[in-house]
Design a protein around this motif. Structure first.
Motif, PDB file in Angstrom:
ATOM      1  N   ALA A 186      -6.265   6.178   7.397  1.00 15.65           N
ATOM      2  CA  ALA A 186      -6.648   5.736   6.002  1.00 15.65           C
ATOM      3  C   ALA A 186      -8.072   6.427   5.690  1.00 15.65           C
ATOM      4  N   GLU A 187      -8.932   6.817   6.657  1.00 15.21           N
ATOM      5  CA  GLU A 187     -10.204   7.488   6.265  1.00 15.21           C
ATOM      6  C   GLU A 187      -9.932   8.940   5.804  1.00 15.21           C
ATOM      7  N   GLY A 188      -8.800   9.449   6.605  1.00 12.93           N
ATOM      8  CA  GLY A 188      -8.545  10.759   6.147  1.00 12.93           C
ATOM      9  C   GLY A 188      -7.906  10.887   4.821  1.00 12.93           C
ATOM     10  N   LYS A 189      -7.020   9.925   4.334  1.00 18.32           N
ATOM     11  CA  LYS A 189      -6.572   9.840   2.983  1.00 18.32           C
ATOM     12  C   LYS A 189      -7.863   9.799   1.970  1.00 18.32           C
ATOM     13  N   LEU A 190      -8.814   8.839   2.397  1.00 18.91           N
ATOM     14  CA  LEU A 190      -9.988   8.769   1.563  1.00 18.91           C
ATOM     15  C   LEU A 190     -10.850   9.878   1.236  1.00 18.91           C
ATOM     16  N   ILE A 191     -10.989  10.701   2.445  1.00 18.54           N
ATOM     17  CA  ILE A 191     -11.539  11.924   2.424  1.00 18.54           C
ATOM     18  C   ILE A 191     -11.048  12.770   1.331  1.00 18.54           C
TER      19      ILE A 191
ATOM     20  N   MET B 128     -16.737   2.406   7.072  1.00 13.92           N
ATOM     21  CA  MET B 128     -16.415   3.540   6.225  1.00 13.92           C
ATOM     22  C   MET B 128     -17.182   3.414   4.687  1.00 13.92           C
ATOM     23  N   LYS B 129     -17.593   4.524   4.322  1.00  7.98           N
ATOM     24  CA  LYS B 129     -18.308   4.345   3.221  1.00  7.98           C
ATOM     25  C   LYS B 129     -17.639   3.966   1.793  1.00  7.98           C
ATOM     26  N   PHE B 130     -18.219   3.165   1.077  1.00  6.31           N
ATOM     27  CA  PHE B 130     -17.628   2.761  -0.127  1.00  6.31           C
ATOM     28  C   PHE B 130     -17.457   3.989  -1.034  1.00  6.31           C
ATOM     29  N   PRO B 131     -16.160   4.257  -1.599  1.00  9.40           N
ATOM     30  CA  PRO B 131     -16.001   5.388  -2.610  1.00  9.40           C
ATOM     31  C   PRO B 131     -16.750   5.351  -3.767  1.00  9.40           C
ATOM     32  N   ALA B 132     -17.934   5.288  -3.811  1.00  9.71           N
ATOM     33  CA  ALA B 132     -18.766   5.173  -5.029  1.00  9.71           C
ATOM     34  C   ALA B 132     -18.444   6.695  -5.870  1.00  9.71           C
ATOM     35  N   SER B 133     -18.344   7.487  -5.435  1.00  6.35           N
ATOM     36  CA  SER B 133     -18.093   8.954  -6.114  1.00  6.35           C
ATOM     37  C   SER B 133     -16.866   8.858  -6.799  1.00  6.35           C
ATOM     38  N   VAL B 134     -15.859   8.278  -6.086  1.00  3.13           N
ATOM     39  CA  VAL B 134     -14.333   8.001  -7.002  1.00  3.13           C
ATOM     40  C   VAL B 134     -14.516   7.239  -8.306  1.00  3.13           C
ATOM     41  N   LEU B 135     -15.134   6.013  -8.127  1.00  7.04           N
ATOM     42  CA  LEU B 135     -15.464   5.116  -9.080  1.00  7.04           C
ATOM     43  C   LEU B 135     -16.447   5.813 -10.248  1.00  7.04           C
TER      44      LEU B 135
ATOM     45  N   LEU C 142      -6.815   1.473  -0.040  1.00 12.61           N
ATOM     46  CA  LEU C 142      -6.950   2.128   1.350  1.00 12.61           C
ATOM     47  C   LEU C 142      -8.223   1.466   1.965  1.00 12.61           C
ATOM     48  N   TYR C 143      -9.392   1.554   1.034  1.00  8.06           N
ATOM     49  CA  TYR C 143     -10.712   0.960   1.562  1.00  8.06           C
ATOM     50  C   TYR C 143     -10.593  -0.305   1.912  1.00  8.06           C
ATOM     51  N   CYS C 144      -9.854  -1.187   1.369  1.00  6.39           N
ATOM     52  CA  CYS C 144      -9.843  -2.564   1.882  1.00  6.39           C
ATOM     53  C   CYS C 144      -9.095  -2.911   2.915  1.00  6.39           C
ATOM     54  N   GLN C 145      -7.988  -1.985   2.903  1.00  7.17           N
ATOM     55  CA  GLN C 145      -6.861  -2.201   4.338  1.00  7.17           C
ATOM     56  C   GLN C 145      -7.514  -1.739   5.402  1.00  7.17           C
ATOM     57  N   SER C 146      -8.339  -0.796   5.250  1.00  6.30           N
ATOM     58  CA  SER C 146      -8.957   0.016   6.495  1.00  6.30           C
ATOM     59  C   SER C 146     -10.206  -0.957   7.157  1.00  6.30           C
ATOM     60  N   ASN C 147     -10.774  -1.844   6.388  1.00  7.65           N
ATOM     61  CA  ASN C 147     -11.813  -2.706   6.886  1.00  7.65           C
ATOM     62  C   ASN C 147     -11.156  -3.838   7.621  1.00  7.65           C
TER      63      ASN C 147
ATOM     64  N   ASN D  31      -7.634  -3.943   8.831  1.00  6.48           N
ATOM     65  CA  ASN D  31      -6.910  -3.655  10.194  1.00  6.48           C
ATOM     66  C   ASN D  31      -7.400  -2.418  11.108  1.00  6.48           C
ATOM     67  N   GLU D  32      -7.068  -2.562  12.372  1.00  9.61           N
ATOM     68  CA  GLU D  32      -7.607  -1.297  13.160  1.00  9.61           C
ATOM     69  C   GLU D  32      -6.308  -0.307  13.433  1.00  9.61           C
ATOM     70  N   GLU D  33      -6.627   0.820  13.127  1.00  6.30           N
ATOM     71  CA  GLU D  33      -5.429   1.633  13.384  1.00  6.30           C
ATOM     72  C   GLU D  33      -5.286   2.143  14.800  1.00  6.30           C
ATOM     73  N   PRO D  34      -4.010   2.262  14.911  1.00 10.72           N
ATOM     74  CA  PRO D  34      -3.425   2.616  16.433  1.00 10.72           C
ATOM     75  C   PRO D  34      -3.522   4.264  16.740  1.00 10.72           C
ATOM     76  N   TYR D  35      -3.581   4.995  15.688  1.00  9.22           N
ATOM     77  CA  TYR D  35      -3.523   6.396  15.691  1.00  9.22           C
ATOM     78  C   TYR D  35      -4.826   6.995  15.012  1.00  9.22           C
TER      79      TYR D  35
END
Length: 445
Positions: free
Chosen positions: A125-130, A1-8, A89-94, A96-100
């Protein structure tokens, strides 16, 4: 998953510019400049409020029961909390593996005429990051052109009037210019992703550099031209701004009314017709604000379900930059004729030449970007070089045709009417005439 640099980056520019504006307004207050203090605070607080509403609208928090989130946005702390959510979200996604997961299909940019469709798994998590990235990108555009652009113009105008620059004013001017350039860059990326939504778009670092240079020269020269004109003709600059602003504001509405399309109802299901009208008016307001300072890259089209025109119109781009160049040249010419003793030690012709060359440099970087670094240049129906080649061919054909017509009329006028016999030696075309017609035939081909 890409680091959210644009948000920062968006959060840093938002917080830094707001803090610098409050500090600068306090210095104006201590110096007794109440008008400069009020205008500095206005151009800082207005985009802050609009950014809060943008984040609430994109995340649809107005229709959900989230009182804490609404309170944080009322306290102007919404972007800070959103950024905290993004990194959680970024730390949790790296970890835990999501079942859905959901499956998205994207097409690759064609290579050798072939385009493959690829499938990608997108977790929650990735959808929320997007969604967070999209919200912060839109907030950066609003912050840039409804806050940073007028703020930079104001502070540069104060600097010219006072003929001195403080550390605080220099700092906020630098931040404002970076914010505008970054907002324009995000606008370019948003335009690319919206127009080529079905493709997997990857923007290379050199493309970012080219856009940054293009927007830096374009915005800096535009702001300087407006400030110079304002310093000598304060009343007339209001007319220039109103004509520019209302021209771009009403243009999408005129196109929409002429198309006869029904009123768009699919922007947001929770919005009424009045709410939809308010959102569309705000979008056209932002569209006009962007085009006041630079090319918007996004072409607003109200009769389109996506509200964005996905066609690449080179003629509209050419017309915009030609008109803007002529306007800048006229404003600089008027400044040259009406300049005061304030510019006694300024070499006016050299400054005008530098500004016009700077604007032409921005156009050069824009052409380089579209020709070499645009991520979807292979999807263009015609490239920049092909378009220019066709324009030159048409111009060459038109010029040669006029020249041949004029030469034919001259021959007819000089030829005596009584001379009905033409010798074989004179019936042949001259070398100049044959070369001319071969050039015409070449242009036609």
């Amino acid at each position: 998953m890409k680091f959210p640099a644009s948000v920062l980056a968006s959060l840093f520019l938002f917080v830094a510019e707001t803090t610098a504006a409050f500090y600068l307004s306090s210095t104006y207050h201590s110096g007794g400049d109440r008008m400069w203090q009020a205008m500095t605070l206005f151009f800082s607080l207005m985009p802050c409020i609009l950014v809060q509403f943008t984040l609430l609208f994109v995340h649809r928090d107005l229709s959900r029961d989230r009182p804490l989130m609404l309170l944080l946005h009322l306290l102007q702390l919404g972007p800070l909390y959103r950024c905290f959510e993004v990194f959680c979200l970024y730390c949790q996604s790296n970890q835990n593996e999501e079942p859905y997961v959901s499956i998205t299909k994207k097409r690759q940019i064609p290579k050798d005429g072939l385009s493959e469709e690829i499938e990608k798994e997108v977790g929650q998590a990735e959808g929320k990051l997007i969604t967070h990235r999209s919200a912060f990108s839109r907030a950066s555009v609003i912050q840039a052109f409804l806050g940073s652009a007028p703020q930079l113009t104001l502070q540069l105008y104060i600097t010219i009037l006072q003929q001195s620059i403080s550390t605080g004013r220099c700092f906020i001017m630098t931040l404002s210019l970076l914010s505008i350039v970054y907002g324009a860059l995000r606008c370019n990326i948003l335009a690319i992703k919206i127009k080529y939504d079905e493709y997997e778009v990857k923007v290379k670092p050199l493309a970012y550099v080219c856009i940054f240079l293009w927007r830096s020269f374009e915005i800096a020269t535009r702001v300087i031209v407006l400030v110079l004109f304002t310093s000598v003709l304060k009343v007339w600059v209001v007319i220039v701004i109103l004509v520019n602003f209302f021209g771009f504001f009403f243009y999408p509405w005129i196109i929409f009314l002429r198309s006869g399309s029904p009123f768009p109802e699919n922007i947001e299901k929770a919005l009424s017709r009045v709410g939809t009208t308010i959102v569309l008016c705000f979008l056209t307001f932002l569209y006009a604000g962007i085009n006041m300072f630079c090319w918007s890259a996004v072409q607003l089209q109200i009769d389109n379900p996506d509200l964005i025109s996905k066609s690449q119109n080179w003629y509209r781009l050419l017309i915009y930059y030609i008109i803007r160049f002529i306007e800048n040249a006229l404003l600089l010419l008027l400044w040259y004729f009406f300049k005061t003793d304030l510019y006694m030690y300024v070499c006016a012709p050299l400054l005008i030449l530098q500004l016009l060359i700077g604007y032409c440099t921005s156009v050069l970087f824009m052409l380089v970007f579209y020709q070499f670094f645009h991520p979807c240049k292979k999807l263009f129906s015609s490239s920049v070089s092909e378009w220019f080649r066709s324009c030159l061919t048409c111009a060459c054909w038109s010029y040669l045709r006029k020249k041949s017509t004029a030469a034919g009329k001259t021959d007819i006028d000089l030829k005596p009417y009584s001379d009905q016999y033409v010798s074989p030696s004179t019936s042949r075309m001259s070398p100049e005439s044959s070369e001319m017609w071969s050039a015409v035939d070449l242009c036609d081909a």
